[in-house]
Design a protein around this motif. Structure first.
Motif, PDB file in Angstrom:
ATOM      1  N   ALA A  44       0.849  -1.209   0.000  1.00 14.49           N
ATOM      2  CA  ALA A  44       0.000   0.000   0.000  1.00 14.49           C
ATOM      3  C   ALA A  44       0.880   1.254   0.000  1.00 14.49           C
ATOM      4  N   ILE A  45       1.969   1.224   0.763  1.00 13.71           N
ATOM      5  CA  ILE A  45       2.913   2.356   0.768  1.00 13.71           C
ATOM      6  C   ILE A  45       3.502   2.526  -0.635  1.00 13.71           C
ATOM      7  N   ALA A  46       3.932   1.412  -1.232  1.00 15.00           N
ATOM      8  CA  ALA A  46       4.553   1.468  -2.572  1.00 15.00           C
ATOM      9  C   ALA A  46       3.566   2.048  -3.589  1.00 15.00           C
ATOM     10  N   ARG A  47       2.321   1.604  -3.509  1.00 18.51           N
ATOM     11  CA  ARG A  47       1.282   2.098  -4.435  1.00 18.51           C
ATOM     12  C   ARG A  47       1.024   3.594  -4.192  1.00 18.51           C
ATOM     13  N   ASP A  48       0.835   3.981  -2.939  1.00 20.22           N
ATOM     14  CA  ASP A  48       0.495   5.376  -2.631  1.00 20.22           C
ATOM     15  C   ASP A  48       1.651   6.323  -2.950  1.00 20.22           C
ATOM     16  N   ALA A  49       2.893   5.792  -2.879  1.00 22.32           N
ATOM     17  CA  ALA A  49       4.073   6.627  -3.150  1.00 22.32           C
ATOM     18  C   ALA A  49       4.464   6.567  -4.625  1.00 22.32           C
ATOM     19  N   ALA A  50       3.755   5.750  -5.402  1.00 21.26           N
ATOM     20  CA  ALA A  50       4.060   5.586  -6.832  1.00 21.26           C
ATOM     21  C   ALA A  50       5.553   5.340  -7.058  1.00 21.26           C
ATOM     22  N   VAL A  51       6.108   4.395  -6.313  1.00 19.07           N
ATOM     23  CA  VAL A  51       7.533   4.074  -6.481  1.00 19.07           C
ATOM     24  C   VAL A  51       7.702   3.215  -7.740  1.00 19.07           C
ATOM     25  N   GLY A  52       8.946   3.028  -8.157  1.00 22.86           N
ATOM     26  CA  GLY A  52       9.200   2.192  -9.332  1.00 22.86           C
ATOM     27  C   GLY A  52       8.952   0.725  -9.022  1.00 22.86           C
ATOM     28  N   ARG A  53       9.666   0.216  -8.004  1.00 25.59           N
ATOM     29  CA  ARG A  53       9.524  -1.181  -7.609  1.00 25.59           C
ATOM     30  C   ARG A  53       9.573  -1.298  -6.086  1.00 25.59           C
ATOM     31  N   LEU A  54       8.971  -2.364  -5.588  1.00 27.35           N
ATOM     32  CA  LEU A  54       8.986  -2.664  -4.143  1.00 27.35           C
ATOM     33  C   LEU A  54       9.784  -3.940  -3.926  1.00 27.35           C
ATOM     34  N   LEU A  55      10.637  -3.928  -2.917  1.00 27.16           N
ATOM     35  CA  LEU A  55      11.423  -5.103  -2.534  1.00 27.16           C
ATOM     36  C   LEU A  55      10.978  -5.541  -1.142  1.00 27.16           C
ATOM     37  N   THR A  56      10.697  -6.833  -0.978  1.00 29.38           N
ATOM     38  CA  THR A  56      10.201  -7.333   0.315  1.00 29.38           C
ATOM     39  C   THR A  56      11.357  -7.906   1.155  1.00 29.38           C
ATOM     40  N   GLY A  57      11.100  -8.169   2.439  1.00 24.71           N
ATOM     41  CA  GLY A  57      12.120  -8.781   3.296  1.00 24.71           C
ATOM     42  C   GLY A  57      11.768  -8.691   4.770  1.00 24.71           C
ATOM     43  N   HIS A  58      12.706  -9.212   5.640  1.00 24.49           N
ATOM     44  CA  HIS A  58      12.506  -9.267   7.096  1.00 24.49           C
ATOM     45  C   HIS A  58      11.319 -10.180   7.413  1.00 24.49           C
ATOM     46  N   TYR A  59      11.387 -11.400   6.859  1.00 19.26           N
ATOM     47  CA  TYR A  59      10.277 -12.349   6.987  1.00 19.26           C
ATOM     48  C   TYR A  59      10.281 -13.043   8.348  1.00 19.26           C
ATOM     49  N   SER A  60       9.135 -13.110   8.964  1.00 21.93           N
ATOM     50  CA  SER A  60       9.001 -13.898  10.187  1.00 21.93           C
ATOM     51  C   SER A  60       9.193 -15.382   9.843  1.00 21.93           C
ATOM     52  N   SER A  61       9.900 -16.097  10.751  1.00 20.47           N
ATOM     53  CA  SER A  61      10.222 -17.501  10.460  1.00 20.47           C
ATOM     54  C   SER A  61       9.005 -18.431  10.604  1.00 20.47           C
ATOM     55  N   ARG A  62       7.877 -17.885  11.055  1.00 25.02           N
ATOM     56  CA  ARG A  62       6.682 -18.741  11.203  1.00 25.02           C
ATOM     57  C   ARG A  62       6.108 -19.174   9.857  1.00 25.02           C
ATOM     58  N   TYR A  63       6.386 -18.390   8.812  1.00 26.18           N
ATOM     59  CA  TYR A  63       5.814 -18.732   7.505  1.00 26.18           C
ATOM     60  C   TYR A  63       6.794 -19.622   6.744  1.00 26.18           C
ATOM     61  N   ARG A  64       6.283 -20.644   6.138  1.00 21.39           N
ATOM     62  CA  ARG A  64       7.155 -21.609   5.474  1.00 21.39           C
ATOM     63  C   ARG A  64       7.362 -21.305   3.994  1.00 21.39           C
TER      64      ARG A  64
END
Ligand SMILES: [Zn+2]
Ligand SMILES: [Zn+2]
Length: 304
Positions: free
Chosen positions: A257-277
């Motif tokens: 939502a931040i990436a969309r509202d800021a109209a950035v070029g690309r979004l990079l994800t990270g800092h994943y909680s280890s609970r998700y496989r």
């Protein structure tokens, strides 16, 4: 590859696992390496990615949680043994500098490596680094301890000279720097030739925003408006939004939502909680809101 890149060295949150290292990112700008956070294992991943210790002279810490700083004593020990650089500048708060001085006092006692602390106030926006072509600014974030994000941005570039127009108007070469800076030219007869006749728009400046640990802050969209690449932490999925809020972290949907509202070029994800496989879940959730999302993973290099 170009001269402005981002290398991903660690994508785990507080608990590292066999797949992910804790936080570490390296901004690679014109042969200078700027490390953002230094979780455990950062120095090994740095070498796996064939990055050169000799090019590393600045480390920027976002905050003082272990998953962002515990790689530092080991890394500085290695830098000292390598004898490659004389000075390493660590950008952090006063509290961070105090803590690290104590730690380095034990482990780096006889080191020839000179560590310089450049401290900032995490509560306010500040330009904390600049050289001829690059500037680094802080953005205060909302986390359980004082935390900042960073914007790495190129300074405005000079306008391009139109050689054909210089010849046509008989402009002497001594005027080139004035024209690059945007000034008009007045010839010997007092006739003004507007700058726009003699130059073209400069190459656009590029920027990278690094938003590490933070609670969802809708107001961030204005701060990171239009950056080419936005890293925004995605610790949780939407199904755990209440927990994200409570633990001062964000979901993949909120980052998107931040990436969309800021109209950035690309979004990079990270800092994943280890609970998700399955990391793909972060990507799918973010892409549903912001299609230009890239799944961060160790070893990934992106060009800005
Ligand atoms: Zn963290
Ligand atoms: Zn944290």
């Amino acid at each position: 590859m170009g001269d402005f890149k981002v290398h991903v060295l660690g994508c785990a949150s507080a608990k590292p696992n066999p797949v992910h290292n804790p936080s570490c990112t390296v901004v690679d700008y014109r042969s200078n390496l700027f490390m953002v956070d230094c979780g455990e294992g950062a120095q090994q991943q740095f070498q796996r990615m064939h990055l050169k210790f000799s090019r590393l002279s600045h480390i920027f810490l976002t905050h003082l949680h272990g998953d962002h700083v515990l790689g530092l004593p080991g890394l500085t020990g290695t830098l000292a043994l390598s004898n490659l650089q004389e000075t390493l500048t660590i950008h952090t708060t006063e509290e961070g500098a105090d803590m690290l001085r104590t730690i380095f006092g034990y482990f780096n006692r006889d080191s020839t490596l000179q560590v310089v602390f450049d401290t900032f106030n995490a509560q306010k926006e500040e330009v904390i680094f600049e050289n001829k072509s690059l500037r680094v600014r802080t953005i205060p974030l909302q986390h359980r301890v004082p935390t900042v994000g960073y914007i790495f941005e190129e300074k405005e570039k000079p306008r391009h000279i139109r050689r054909d127009a210089l010849e046509r108007y008989n402009v002497p070469f001594s005027q080139i720097n004035n024209l690059r800076a945007g000034r008009d030219y007045v010839d010997q007869n007092g006739i003004l030739i507007p700058n726009s006749e003699l130059t073209a728009e400069p190459t656009p400046s590029r920027s990278y925003a690094h938003i590490g640990d933070t609670r969802y802050m809708p107001s961030l969209a204005v701060k990171v408006k239009g950056v080419n690449l936005l890293f925004h932490e995605t610790t949780y999925l939407k199904e755990n939004e209440a927990e994200a809020q409570q633990r001062f972290h964000s979901t993949a949907a909120q980052a998107a939502a931040i990436a969309r509202d800021a109209a950035v070029g690309r979004l990079l994800t990270g800092h994943y909680s280890s609970r998700y496989r399955n990391d793909r879940l972060f990507l799918e959730e973010a892409r549903a809101i912001f299609p230009e999302t890239i799944l961060g993973t160790e070893g990934l290099t992106l060009e800005i």
